[in-house]
Scaffold this active site. Structure first.
Site, PDB file in Angstrom:
ATOM      1  N   LYS A 114       0.816  -1.212   0.000  1.00  0.00           N
ATOM      2  CA  LYS A 114       0.000   0.000   0.000  1.00  0.00           C
ATOM      3  C   LYS A 114       0.844   1.254   0.000  1.00  0.00           C
ATOM      4  CE  LYS A 114      -4.431  -1.612   1.662  1.00  0.00           C
ATOM      5  NZ  LYS A 114      -5.519  -1.453   2.638  1.00  0.00           N
ATOM      6  N   LYS A 196      -6.559 -10.563  -8.196  1.00  0.00           N
ATOM      7  CA  LYS A 196      -7.801 -10.578  -7.422  1.00  0.00           C
ATOM      8  C   LYS A 196      -8.853  -9.663  -8.048  1.00  0.00           C
ATOM      9  CE  LYS A 196      -8.389  -9.601  -2.778  1.00  0.00           C
ATOM     10  NZ  LYS A 196      -7.983  -9.489  -1.364  1.00  0.00           N
ATOM     11  N   LYS A 199     -11.569  -3.310  -9.240  1.00  0.00           N
ATOM     12  CA  LYS A 199     -11.637  -2.383 -10.378  1.00  0.00           C
ATOM     13  C   LYS A 199     -10.356  -2.501 -11.169  1.00  0.00           C
ATOM     14  CE  LYS A 199     -14.963   1.162 -10.103  1.00  0.00           C
ATOM     15  NZ  LYS A 199     -14.824   1.911  -8.841  1.00  0.00           N
TER      16      LYS A 199
END
Ligand code: TRP
Length: 333
Positions: A114, A196, A199
């Protein structure tokens, strides 16, 4: 009768809930309620570790709560609530933060991922996110924590911190186990089946089936799903990621096994197979969507459920937090 073991899990309200959230987690949680005492929360505090638009966050959080109930999470038998409504989560987080080493947090792969993705906003919350997650789990004395593969490292950290706490202060925290269920499916993207479901990078919505998609959209998305050229319905994630993902979805929805699915479609081409997968998904989601729309239209009911969830969660969390505060040595109030 032995008391039931406690299950705790949570989901972030980031974005519109989709098939991956449902087949990978929620559907599986629903099935656990018979055998366990279950606590499920909308992890809205975790969501703000990346920037959120306030109005969207509010909307997404309420939608996820309604979806939990629509999917069959039982807020009478168990507890379903918002993390931000129970201050004990953040209070326990502080006590645990002081027992968690930076070296441990530095090793978290999700933090590393992240911080790369949001390199303009590597905030302290993103860093201490696993401590908040540990507090969630420990507050409810959970024995088992159903999570996907990507969260097991956080549950391991939670165990380490809980053991450290107990060694210092006595046997107060329940050390939980991760619970990775075989029934849950890791759903991949329909147009990018090696990643996965989420979007897609190029913004195409065909990669994701949203739980609120109407039947014709679901059918169209499955029709466009990426496959390969050998036209054989065979499970081989390495060489046939697209087809294998569809088999996985079909298996998770219908409860059939992989060999059963391969057998069922051994003489069909991809067209017929995709139609069957789409129909199974539509049949599974339709009743859920009906209940969801009815719930979203019933503000008084939702408000009452939210309030009651918060009250019950706060009440259940209070004694453990008190024990921790006492053990650490804060003066009684
Ligand atoms: N971090 C989890 C996720 O992104 C969500 C979560 C928050 C969670 N608190 C939790 C999961 C406690 C299990 C237990 O998927």
């Amino acid at each position: 009768m032995k008391p039931k073991k406690v299950i705790f899990s949570a989901m972030q309200p980031s974005g519109t809930p989709q098939l991956g959230n449902y087949l990978g987690a929620i559907k599986n949680w629903v099935g656990l309620q018979e055998d366990y005492s279950c606590r499920f929360c909308v992890a809205d505090l975790h969501s703000v570790t990346v920037r959120q638009d306030p109005e969207s966050l509010r909307q997404n959080s309420l939608s996820l709560f309604a979806l939990f109930l629509a999917a069959g999470l039982d807020h009478e038998r168990g507890i379903v609530y918002f993390q931000s409504h129970v201050p004990a989560h953040t209070q326990l987080t502080w006590a645990l933060s002081c027992l968690t080493y930076m070296g441990e947090l530095n090793r978290m792969t999700q933090f590393k991922d992240k911080s790369q993705k949001h390199s303009d906003n590597i905030n302290a919350g993103l860093y201490t996110y696993p401590v908040l997650m540990a507090a969630d789990i420990l507050l409810f004395r959970a024995d088992l924590v159903p999570v996907g593969e990507d969260q097991t490292q956080h549950v391991e950290l939670c165990r380490d911190v809980a053991e450290r706490f107990n060694n210092l202060y006595g046997d107060i925290l329940t050390v939980p186990e991760p619970f990775v269920s075989g029934a849950a499916a890791r759903v991949m993207g329909l147009s990018e089946p090696s990643r996965k479901m989420s979007k897609s990078e190029n913004g195409s919505e065909n990669n994701v089936v949203f739980l609120t998609d109407p039947p014709e959209i679901i059918a169209a998305k499955f029709k466009r799903a990426v496959t390969d050229s050998d036209n054989q319905v065979r499970f081989d994630p390495e060489n046939k990621p697209g087809v294998s993902n569809l088999i996985n979805i079909y298996r998770a929805v219908t409860g059939k096994t992989v060999p059963e699915t391969e057998k069922e479609f051994e003489n069909s081409g991809y067209g017929a197979f995709k139609t069957a997968v789409a129909e199974s998904v539509i049949a599974e989601l339709s009743p859920l969507q009906d209940r969801y729309s009815r719930l979203m239209a019933d503000a008084p009911f939702l408000e009452a459920a939210v309030k009651r969830g918060a009250e019950r969660a706060a009440e259940e969390a209070a004694p453990l937090l008190k024990k921790v505060m006492d053990a650490v040595g804060f003066a009684p109030r």
